[in-house]
Design an enzyme around this catalytic site. Structure first.
Site, short mmCIF file in Angstrom:
data_model
loop_
_atom_site.label_atom_id
_atom_site.label_comp_id
_atom_site.label_asym_id
_atom_site.label_seq_id
_atom_site.Cartn_x
_atom_site.Cartn_y
_atom_site.Cartn_z
N GLY A 174 4.46 -13.47 5.10
CA GLY A 174 3.49 -12.53 4.53
C GLY A 174 2.29 -13.27 3.96
N GLN A 183 -2.20 -9.73 0.52
CA GLN A 183 -2.85 -9.98 -0.78
C GLN A 183 -2.17 -11.13 -1.53
OE1 GLN A 183 -3.98 -7.12 -4.37
NE2 GLN A 183 -1.79 -7.56 -4.44
N ASP A 211 7.68 -13.68 12.90
CA ASP A 211 7.92 -12.32 12.43
C ASP A 211 9.29 -12.31 11.76
OD1 ASP A 211 6.81 -9.28 13.67
OD2 ASP A 211 8.63 -9.43 12.46
N ALA A 239 6.46 -7.78 4.41
CA ALA A 239 7.01 -6.42 4.33
C ALA A 239 6.03 -5.41 4.89
CB ALA A 239 7.27 -6.06 2.86
N SER A 293 10.63 -5.22 -6.09
CA SER A 293 9.56 -4.31 -6.50
C SER A 293 10.01 -3.31 -7.56
CB SER A 293 9.09 -3.54 -5.26
OG SER A 293 8.34 -2.42 -5.64
N GLU A 331 9.24 -0.43 -7.45
CA GLU A 331 9.55 0.78 -6.69
C GLU A 331 11.07 1.02 -6.65
OE1 GLU A 331 6.87 2.83 -5.97
OE2 GLU A 331 8.25 3.88 -4.68
N TYR A 377 10.98 2.64 1.71
CA TYR A 377 10.56 1.32 1.22
C TYR A 377 11.40 0.89 0.02
CZ TYR A 377 7.64 -2.11 -1.24
OH TYR A 377 7.19 -3.21 -1.91
P1 NAP Z 1 0.52 -6.79 1.81
O1 NAP Z 1 -0.87 -7.11 1.40
O2 NAP Z 1 0.83 -5.52 2.48
O3 NAP Z 1 1.05 -8.02 2.73
C1 NAP Z 1 2.22 -7.93 3.47
C2 NAP Z 1 2.34 -9.15 4.36
O4 NAP Z 1 3.54 -9.05 5.15
C3 NAP Z 1 1.19 -9.31 5.36
O5 NAP Z 1 0.92 -10.69 5.50
C4 NAP Z 1 1.78 -8.76 6.64
O6 NAP Z 1 1.18 -9.26 7.81
C5 NAP Z 1 3.20 -9.28 6.50
N1 NAP Z 1 4.18 -8.63 7.37
C6 NAP Z 1 4.43 -7.30 7.51
N2 NAP Z 1 5.44 -7.10 8.37
C7 NAP Z 1 5.82 -8.33 8.79
C8 NAP Z 1 6.79 -8.79 9.70
N3 NAP Z 1 7.60 -7.95 10.37
N4 NAP Z 1 6.93 -10.14 9.89
C9 NAP Z 1 6.12 -11.01 9.24
N5 NAP Z 1 5.17 -10.63 8.39
C10 NAP Z 1 5.03 -9.30 8.16
O7 NAP Z 1 1.50 -6.87 0.52
P2 NAP Z 1 1.28 -7.60 -0.90
O8 NAP Z 1 0.67 -6.63 -1.83
O9 NAP Z 1 0.67 -8.92 -0.68
O10 NAP Z 1 2.80 -7.75 -1.37
C11 NAP Z 1 3.58 -8.91 -1.02
C12 NAP Z 1 5.06 -8.58 -1.13
O11 NAP Z 1 5.36 -8.15 -2.46
C13 NAP Z 1 5.54 -7.44 -0.23
O12 NAP Z 1 6.87 -7.73 0.13
C14 NAP Z 1 5.51 -6.23 -1.13
O13 NAP Z 1 6.42 -5.26 -0.67
C15 NAP Z 1 5.93 -6.83 -2.44
N6 NAP Z 1 5.45 -6.18 -3.65
C16 NAP Z 1 4.14 -5.90 -3.81
C17 NAP Z 1 3.69 -5.33 -4.98
C18 NAP Z 1 2.23 -5.00 -5.20
O14 NAP Z 1 1.94 -4.21 -6.11
N7 NAP Z 1 1.31 -5.60 -4.46
C19 NAP Z 1 4.61 -5.05 -6.02
C20 NAP Z 1 5.94 -5.38 -5.83
C21 NAP Z 1 6.36 -5.97 -4.65
P3 NAP Z 1 -0.16 -8.58 8.43
O15 NAP Z 1 -1.32 -9.13 7.61
O16 NAP Z 1 -0.16 -9.07 9.84
O17 NAP Z 1 -0.02 -7.10 8.30
N1 GDD Z 2 -1.99 5.10 -1.61
C1 GDD Z 2 -2.40 6.21 -2.27
N2 GDD Z 2 -3.44 6.93 -1.76
N3 GDD Z 2 -1.77 6.56 -3.42
C2 GDD Z 2 -2.23 7.65 -4.07
C3 GDD Z 2 -3.30 8.42 -3.62
C4 GDD Z 2 -3.94 8.04 -2.39
O1 GDD Z 2 -4.86 8.68 -1.91
N4 GDD Z 2 -3.51 9.42 -4.50
C5 GDD Z 2 -2.61 9.30 -5.48
N5 GDD Z 2 -1.82 8.24 -5.23
C6 GDD Z 2 -0.68 7.81 -6.06
C7 GDD Z 2 0.61 7.62 -5.28
O2 GDD Z 2 1.24 8.89 -5.03
C8 GDD Z 2 1.40 6.73 -6.24
O3 GDD Z 2 2.05 7.52 -7.20
C9 GDD Z 2 0.31 5.90 -6.92
O4 GDD Z 2 -0.94 6.54 -6.62
C10 GDD Z 2 0.24 4.45 -6.45
O5 GDD Z 2 0.20 4.44 -5.04
P1 GDD Z 2 -0.06 3.08 -4.22
O6 GDD Z 2 -1.30 2.43 -4.68
O7 GDD Z 2 0.06 3.42 -2.77
O8 GDD Z 2 1.13 2.13 -4.71
P2 GDD Z 2 2.71 2.39 -4.88
O9 GDD Z 2 2.98 2.42 -6.36
O10 GDD Z 2 3.18 3.54 -4.09
O11 GDD Z 2 3.32 1.08 -4.22
C11 GDD Z 2 2.76 -0.20 -4.50
O12 GDD Z 2 3.38 -0.77 -5.63
C12 GDD Z 2 4.78 -1.08 -5.46
C13 GDD Z 2 5.28 -1.65 -6.80
O13 GDD Z 2 5.61 -0.58 -7.66
C14 GDD Z 2 2.92 -1.07 -3.24
O14 GDD Z 2 2.19 -2.25 -3.42
C15 GDD Z 2 4.38 -1.45 -3.02
O15 GDD Z 2 4.46 -2.42 -1.97
C16 GDD Z 2 4.91 -2.07 -4.33
O16 GDD Z 2 6.24 -2.46 -4.18
#
Ligand code: NAP
Ligand code: GDD
Length: 354
Positions: A12, A16, A67, A91, A138, A140, A162
């Site tokens: 990944g 981000q 992958d 992911a 997460s 989540e 998820y």
């Molecule tokens: P992101 O921006 O969606 O990045 C996901 C990465 O995974 C990308 O590099 C994507 O590649 C890669 N990927 C997806 N499917 C894959 C596969 N089958 N094999 C190999 N690589 C794959 O997510 P992020 O926000 O950086 O989050 C990083 C990790 O933390 C994720 O596991 C996410 O679920 C977890 N997480 C995120 C948050 C948050 O708020 N950001 C919070 C808690 C946990 P491509 O660029 O090619 O799509």
């Molecule tokens: N994406 C999105 N788009 N969310 C919206 C919108 C919209 O137009 N309007 C309201 N929301 C609300 C969603 O219903 C959710 O309750 C909240 O905004 C946050 O949505 P996201 O930004 O899509 O994030 P997430 O909380 O569902 O998931 C992210 O955070 C998780 C950690 O708690 C992702 O980064 C997950 O990968 C990560 O694990």
């Protein structure tokens, strides 16, 4: 590349967190390897400034096609790189999309994690060296929250394919630690954002729209549930916690959060106010963005991380909102300049033809 440098492998890496983590590890002197998916268009924009050529001895970030759904490929990469640390960030990470693609989400998030764990376990044994492992768990997983705030001992109640997949990956990691003595840690990260956040997550969707609306390039912003509440932090702060977990003698699980929760509506207000606008004039709801089951609120308690890792969040949600709006306003200005230049060329061509 120095042979003494620690080697890290990131799945990944193009996402981000992968980009911020790569920068952090390189600044600490690591040789960083990343797994990149083959794609018909470029998917490395977040790391293009730091990646290197495999033949360049100064290269600090080396990319491998792969992958996490492909065990054979993971095993080959593990043997080629022989990492000291593996960060599993790959992911299908979008919660709403996981309802449309439940099977692929399970494949990449749940089975992907166990495939990475298996390749680490096998490589550690055959190479005879310790490989430390980080799993991107997460908030989540807390879903329909069983207590407020959520900490490491709070029971999980996931609300999406998820979330369900992340619970599997989390317990698989704990199980490999307990079964095989693997140095495997889970960071239970609450939402974290940045100017590099994917554009379909709500914070970035809002800040992109604010930039465009301010410059007259967009009229309205359609969102889903405005009352959802999240504990939003800055991705740059959170990747430090990942690294700190792997530096501890003992592997463990940690909640990483800010301890402050605000609503999507409040985040909109903060962002529009930054450019002197009233969000109520521009934001509308569209049921298309509602989820079959919603996570209404998430609020983390990161006391354990503060005490054991010495980690603390440095960026408030207000600072985060301003950082993202400022970056997206600049981006919108560049887009507008390009668009206007395009129009100028078009009208010049029209004049030339008539
Ligand atoms: P992101 O921006 O969606 O990045 C996901 C990465 O995974 C990308 O590099 C994507 O590649 C890669 N990927 C997806 N499917 C894959 C596969 N089958 N094999 C190999 N690589 C794959 O997510 P992020 O926000 O950086 O989050 C990083 C990790 O933390 C994720 O596991 C996410 O679920 C977890 N997480 C995120 C948050 C948050 O708020 N950001 C919070 C808690 C946990 P491509 O660029 O090619 O799509
Ligand atoms: N994406 C999105 N788009 N969310 C919206 C919108 C919209 O137009 N309007 C309201 N929301 C609300 C969603 O219903 C959710 O309750 C909240 O905004 C946050 O949505 P996201 O930004 O899509 O994030 P997430 O909380 O569902 O998931 C992210 O955070 C998780 C950690 O708690 C992702 O980064 C997950 O990968 C990560 O694990």
């Amino acid at each position: 590349m120095s042979s003494k440098a620690k080697r890290a492998l990131i799945t990944g890496v193009t996402g981000q967190d992968g980009s911020y983590l790569s920068e952090l590890l390189i600044s600490k002197g690591y040789e960083v390897h990343g797994i990149v998916r083959r794609s018909s268009s470029f998917n490395t924009s977040r790391i293009d400034n730091i990646r290197g050529d495999v033949r360049d001895p100064r290269a600090k970030l080396l990319l491998h096609y792969g992958d996490v759904t492909d065990s054979a490929n993971l095993s080959a990469i593990m043997h080629r790189v022989q990492p000291d640390e593996v960060y599993n960030l790959a992911a299908q990470s979008h919660v709403r999309v996981s309802f449309d693609m439940p099977v692929y989400t399970v494949d990449s998030v749940a089975f992907g994690a166990i495939k990475v764990l298996e390749s680490v376990r096998e490589a550690q044994q055959s190479l005879g060296k310790q490989i430390r492992f980080y799993q991107a768990s997460s908030s989540e997983m807390f879903g329909k929250v069983m207590e407020v705030p959520q900490k490491e001992t709070t029971p999980f109640y996931p609300r999406s394919p998820y979330g369900v997949s992340k619970v599997f990956a989390h317990w698989a990691t704990v199980n490999y630690r307990e079964s095989y003595g693997l140095h495997a840690s889970c960071g239970i990260l609450f939402n974290h954002e940045s100017p590099r956040r994917g554009e379909t997550f709500v914070t970035r969707k809002i800040t992109r729209a604010v930039g465009r609306i301010k410059l007259g390039m967009q009229d309205k912003l359609f969102l889903g549930n405005l009352d959802a509440q999240r504990d939003w932090g800055f991705a740059g702060d959170y990747v430090e916690a990942m690294w700190l977990m792997l530096q501890r003698a003992e592997a463990d699980d940690y909640v990483i959060s800010t301890g402050k929760m605000i609503s999507v509506r409040e985040f909109c207000r903060l962002c529009f106010e930054r450019v002197g606008l009233d969000y109520q004039k521009y934001v509308a709801t569209d049921p298309r963005y509602f989820r079959p089951a919603e996570v209404e609120q998430l609020l983390g308690d990161c006391t354990k991380a503060k005490q054991k890792l010495g980690w603390t969040p440095r960026t408030s949600v207000e600072m985060l909102a301003h950082m993202m709006v400022d970056a997206d306003l600049e981006l919108a200005k560049r887009e507008k300049t390009l668009r206007d230049a395009g129009h100028a060329v078009e009208s010049e061509e029209r004049e030339h033809h008539h």
